[in-house]
Every structure is written in structure tokens, then in C-alpha cells.
Design a protein around this motif. Structure first.
Motif, PDB file in Angstrom:
ATOM      1  N   LYS A 106       0.664   5.399   1.208  1.00  0.00           N
ATOM      2  CA  LYS A 106      -0.109   6.404   1.932  1.00  0.00           C
ATOM      3  C   LYS A 106      -0.523   7.532   0.996  1.00  0.00           C
ATOM      4  O   LYS A 106       0.242   7.949   0.128  1.00  0.00           O
ATOM      5  CB  LYS A 106       0.710   6.966   3.091  1.00  0.00           C
ATOM      6  CG  LYS A 106       0.888   6.008   4.257  1.00  0.00           C
ATOM      7  CD  LYS A 106       1.584   6.705   5.419  1.00  0.00           C
ATOM      8  CE  LYS A 106       1.677   5.801   6.636  1.00  0.00           C
ATOM      9  NZ  LYS A 106       2.323   6.489   7.780  1.00  0.00           N
ATOM     10  N   SER A 157       0.840  -1.195   0.000  1.00  0.00           N
ATOM     11  CA  SER A 157       0.000   0.000   0.000  1.00  0.00           C
ATOM     12  C   SER A 157       0.874   1.244   0.000  1.00  0.00           C
ATOM     13  O   SER A 157       2.056   1.194   0.353  1.00  0.00           O
ATOM     14  CB  SER A 157      -0.936   0.012   1.206  1.00  0.00           C
ATOM     15  OG  SER A 157      -0.198   0.067   2.414  1.00  0.00           O
ATOM     16  N   THR A 167      -4.179   0.853  -2.419  1.00  0.00           N
ATOM     17  CA  THR A 167      -3.706  -0.531  -2.466  1.00  0.00           C
ATOM     18  C   THR A 167      -3.598  -1.099  -3.874  1.00  0.00           C
ATOM     19  O   THR A 167      -3.179  -2.238  -4.048  1.00  0.00           O
ATOM     20  CB  THR A 167      -4.646  -1.439  -1.658  1.00  0.00           C
ATOM     21  OG1 THR A 167      -5.982  -1.316  -2.179  1.00  0.00           O
ATOM     22  CG2 THR A 167      -4.648  -1.047  -0.186  1.00  0.00           C
ATOM     23  N   SER A 192      -4.284  10.782   7.293  1.00  0.00           N
ATOM     24  CA  SER A 192      -3.106  10.054   7.770  1.00  0.00           C
ATOM     25  C   SER A 192      -3.257   8.538   7.668  1.00  0.00           C
ATOM     26  O   SER A 192      -2.257   7.824   7.524  1.00  0.00           O
ATOM     27  CB  SER A 192      -2.788  10.441   9.217  1.00  0.00           C
ATOM     28  OG  SER A 192      -3.881  10.127  10.071  1.00  0.00           O
ATOM     29  N   LYS A 193      -4.498   8.032   7.725  1.00  0.00           N
ATOM     30  CA  LYS A 193      -4.705   6.585   7.682  1.00  0.00           C
ATOM     31  C   LYS A 193      -5.202   6.078   6.331  1.00  0.00           C
ATOM     32  O   LYS A 193      -5.462   4.887   6.170  1.00  0.00           O
ATOM     33  CB  LYS A 193      -5.701   6.182   8.777  1.00  0.00           C
ATOM     34  CG  LYS A 193      -5.184   6.444  10.191  1.00  0.00           C
ATOM     35  CD  LYS A 193      -6.196   5.996  11.239  1.00  0.00           C
ATOM     36  CE  LYS A 193      -5.675   6.270  12.643  1.00  0.00           C
ATOM     37  NZ  LYS A 193      -6.653   5.866  13.680  1.00  0.00           N
ATOM     38  N   ILE A 194      -5.335   6.978   5.350  1.00  0.00           N
ATOM     39  CA  ILE A 194      -5.836   6.577   4.032  1.00  0.00           C
ATOM     40  C   ILE A 194      -4.692   6.025   3.200  1.00  0.00           C
ATOM     41  O   ILE A 194      -3.633   6.650   3.063  1.00  0.00           O
ATOM     42  CB  ILE A 194      -6.500   7.764   3.302  1.00  0.00           C
ATOM     43  CG1 ILE A 194      -7.702   8.265   4.107  1.00  0.00           C
ATOM     44  CG2 ILE A 194      -6.928   7.357   1.896  1.00  0.00           C
ATOM     45  CD1 ILE A 194      -8.390   9.476   3.496  1.00  0.00           C
ATOM     46  N   LYS A 195      -4.895   4.824   2.629  1.00  0.00           N
ATOM     47  CA  LYS A 195      -3.867   4.162   1.816  1.00  0.00           C
ATOM     48  C   LYS A 195      -4.445   3.702   0.480  1.00  0.00           C
ATOM     49  O   LYS A 195      -5.619   3.341   0.398  1.00  0.00           O
ATOM     50  CB  LYS A 195      -3.272   2.962   2.565  1.00  0.00           C
ATOM     51  CG  LYS A 195      -2.533   3.340   3.841  1.00  0.00           C
ATOM     52  CD  LYS A 195      -1.980   2.115   4.530  1.00  0.00           C
ATOM     53  CE  LYS A 195      -1.222   2.504   5.813  1.00  0.00           C
ATOM     54  NZ  LYS A 195      -0.683   1.318   6.495  1.00  0.00           N
ATOM     55  N   GLU A 239      -0.772  10.522   1.781  1.00  0.00           N
ATOM     56  CA  GLU A 239       0.142  11.632   2.052  1.00  0.00           C
ATOM     57  C   GLU A 239       1.367  11.567   1.142  1.00  0.00           C
ATOM     58  O   GLU A 239       1.851  12.598   0.651  1.00  0.00           O
ATOM     59  CB  GLU A 239       0.584  11.602   3.521  1.00  0.00           C
ATOM     60  CG  GLU A 239      -0.519  11.916   4.506  1.00  0.00           C
ATOM     61  CD  GLU A 239      -0.102  11.685   5.945  1.00  0.00           C
ATOM     62  OE1 GLU A 239      -0.510  12.489   6.809  1.00  0.00           O
ATOM     63  OE2 GLU A 239       0.619  10.702   6.202  1.00  0.00           O
ATOM     64  N   ASP A 254      -8.949  14.131   7.945  1.00  0.00           N
ATOM     65  CA  ASP A 254      -7.740  13.412   8.370  1.00  0.00           C
ATOM     66  C   ASP A 254      -7.379  12.360   7.314  1.00  0.00           C
ATOM     67  O   ASP A 254      -8.137  11.415   7.084  1.00  0.00           O
ATOM     68  CB  ASP A 254      -7.993  12.744   9.718  1.00  0.00           C
ATOM     69  CG  ASP A 254      -6.760  11.999  10.231  1.00  0.00           C
ATOM     70  OD1 ASP A 254      -5.652  12.260   9.701  1.00  0.00           O
ATOM     71  OD2 ASP A 254      -6.911  11.151  11.132  1.00  0.00           O
ATOM     72  N   LYS A 308     -16.213  12.420   4.406  1.00  0.00           N
ATOM     73  CA  LYS A 308     -14.771  12.321   4.657  1.00  0.00           C
ATOM     74  C   LYS A 308     -14.002  11.759   3.456  1.00  0.00           C
ATOM     75  O   LYS A 308     -13.128  10.886   3.590  1.00  0.00           O
ATOM     76  CB  LYS A 308     -14.492  11.491   5.913  1.00  0.00           C
ATOM     77  CG  LYS A 308     -15.117  12.078   7.177  1.00  0.00           C
ATOM     78  CD  LYS A 308     -14.637  11.377   8.417  1.00  0.00           C
ATOM     79  CE  LYS A 308     -15.295  11.948   9.669  1.00  0.00           C
ATOM     80  NZ  LYS A 308     -15.132  13.407   9.807  1.00  0.00           N
TER      81      LYS A 308
END
Length: 315
Positions: A5, A3, A30, A25-28, A7, A23, A107
Motif C-alpha cells: 500500500k 503489493s 506492485t 487508501s486503494k493505491i498499491k 500508505e 484518496d 488524482k
């Protein structure tokens, strides 16, 4: 599963975040495939790959601009309620307030780039293909020799790092020493790179760790390199027969891709750097259509044919 990120994508592609309150920061991401949601904006959601990065270009933007407000709200709600990792608007196009409002409610990050849609798609797909490609780590040294990626393998202590150091001093470039991360970018291409922790370092027994980039300059290192040739070093065995013509290629396999492989016996007095250089040049020459072994074979056959012809004339 590999994966990337979101970012990292924003930083690499220099994207502008239109929804900074979300936010990310946790979105990836794949998978390397992207999607242009033209059919979804028209109301067709069958087989919709919501997990892909969504790209909106000028055509999609023009279409949604012409929709009535009620229809816009309906389509936006249906599209943005899916688990979309992010939506990128190309050509500095900005979503309308309703789109932004619904995206923030669900979101879904909205991003923007100055690049044309086709150019951005080609770049992001190529980059994601490399980052998300199947990957293995092998023991060896990868060096760029005359533009050919030469992977040097063999038992620990046989002289791989010393050969790489000599190649660097001769003007070639180090990609990685000791551990090589190999990624299968396509059915024909393998790309090698260094783990972050050992990047630009070489271990020399009796000396220790040296920083190639610091000692020899930035021109002596490279981050990634296609793997074109494998040189497997082994101890010289006087009872073993080694290929002296090279009429038939030998191959080794990584991640299902075959790579030309040469088994090189090691004994005192053999200059590994010169052998690696010669192997790289010879491999490039073969790719350009000339094979020295086949040329020698042709000359021998012609000589034999002339000899038989001369014997027939004498009779």
C-alpha cells in the motif's frame, strides 16, 4: 500478485503528502522498480513504465523549471494523465502550482522527502524488493545463531521448538516458530520472517504458548533474518548411514535458491542446541575459507604419502 500500500510506503519512508485531498487508501505498488521520468519530461514516452513509483530529483526539477509555461502544461498533462501510482520529489523540492493542479485533477498523489535522490532510491528499492519478493511459507523454526540464519525443520513434535528455546537461553535470537515466511530477495538471498499472528511466540507441548519477547527481553527476538543454513531433524535410524566427514555439501532448495542442509539424527542424550551452534560456526568458518573436513583429508593424504616414502627408503 504481491503489493504494498502507498500508505505503508509513506509511513516507512517518512514522506510528506503534498496532495492530502487525494484518496490514497486503494493505491498499491506492485513492483520494486522505480523510474526517474527525465525522458518523459523531455517529451519521450515510448516504453514508459507508468505503473512504477516515479522519482523526481534535482536534475528533473531544474529542467522543468526552465520550460515555458505552455510547454510545461503540455508535458504535465501528458505525464500525469498516465496511471501513475505516485510521484516523489526528493531534497524537499516542491512542485509548482500548475503541476499540483494537474496532478490533483488526475488524482496522482505528490509526495516529498528530505533525502537526497540517490539515497532515497537505494532505500526504497531495497525495501520494496523485500516486500514484493516471491514468498512461500514452510513449517519450521528460524533462529539467528552467531549471526547465521539457521532454519530448523523436521516432523511435528521432533523437538524444533525445544531446540530454539535452548538456543534463546544461550543468547541467540528467535525469528519465528512453527511457520516461516521465506522471501526470495535475490538469486542468492532468502529472507525469513514470522507471520504477524505468531510473531515472537513459541509453542511448547505440555506448556502451551509462551511469549519469547516478554519472557527473555527484546534482545532475544529478531524480525527478519537471511537463511544461511538448514538443519533437518529426523529420528535416529540405526540401519541408516550418516555423513561423518562432511566432505560434500548437501543442499535443499527454496524458490529456486540452494541452501546448505544438514540431516541431524535425533536420539536421547544429543544436545540439539550445541549441535546447532556448532553447525552455524562451522558454516561461517567454511564461508571464511576454512573447511575442517578438507583439512583432515589433506592430513590423511600427507600421512599416506609419508608412509609410502618411508617404505621406499627402507627398500
Amino acid at each position: 500478485m504481491a503489493s504494498v500500500k502507498l500508505e505503508s510506503i509513506i509511513e516507512k519512508m517518512k514522506l510528506e503528502n503534498l496532495t492530502p485531498d487525494i484518496d490514497i487508501s486503494k493505491i498499491k505498488i506492485t513492483q520494486p522498480d522505480i523510474n526517474r521520468p527525465a525522458l518523459q519530461l523531455a517529451g519521450y514516452f515510448e516504453h514508459f513504465e507508468a505503473t512504477r513509483l516515479q522519482i523526481i530529483g534535482f536534475v528533473e526539477y531544474s529542467y522543468i523549471e526552465g520550460l515555458p509555461v505552455a510547454r510545461k502544461k503540455e508535458i504535465y498533462e501528458r505525464l500525469l494523465s498516465c496511471e501513475i501510482p505516485a510521484i516523489v520529489f526528493c531534497r524537499e523540492l516542491k512542485p509548482d502550482e500548475l503541476f499540483t493542479e494537474i496532478a490533483e485533477a488526475h488524482k496522482v498523489p505528490l509526495l516529498m522527502t528530505k533525502k537526497a535522490t540517490s539515497a532515497f532510491m537505494a532505500e526504497i528499492i531495497r525495501w520494496l524488493n523485500v516486500k514484493l519478493a516471491p514468498c512461500i511459507s514452510v513449517h519450521g523454526v528460524l533462529v539467528d545463531v552467531f549471526g547465521e540464519g539457521v532454519l530448523i525443520t523436521g516432523e511435528s513434535g521432533i523437538g524444533k521448538s525445544e531446540a530454539a528455546l535452548e538456543l534463546i537461553k544461550r543468547g541467540h535470537r528467535l525469528v519465528t516458530d512453527d511457520a516461516v515466511e521465506i522471501r526470495k530477495v535475490s538469486d542468492e538471498t532468502l529472507v525469513g520472517s514470522a507471520p504477524d499472528i505468531t510473531k515472537h511466540f513459541i509453542e511448547l507441548r505440555g506448556i502451551g504458548i509462551i511469549d519469547v519477547k516478554t519472557l527473555f527481553g527484546v534482545s532475544s527476538v529478531k524480525d527478519t533474518q537471511n537463511i544461511d543454513l538448514v538443519i533437518r531433524l529426523e529420528d535416529w535410524d540405526k540401519d541408516k548411514e550418516y555423513d561423518r566427514l562432511g566432505l560434500e555439501e548437501e543442499y535443499t532448495e527454496y524458490l529456486g535458491n540452494k541452501v546448505v542442509c544438514h540431516n541431524i539424527p535425533i536420539r536421547p542424550g544429543r544436545n540439539l542446541a550445541v549441535i546447532c551452534e556448532s553447525a552455524a560456526i562451522n558454516h561461517r568458518q567454511k564461508k571464511m575459507g576454512y573447511n575442517a573436513a578438507q583439512e583432515l583429508y589433506r592430513r590423511v593424504q600427507e600421512s599416506l604419502a609419508r608412509g609410502r616414502s618411508d617404505e621406499d627408503e627402507d627398500e
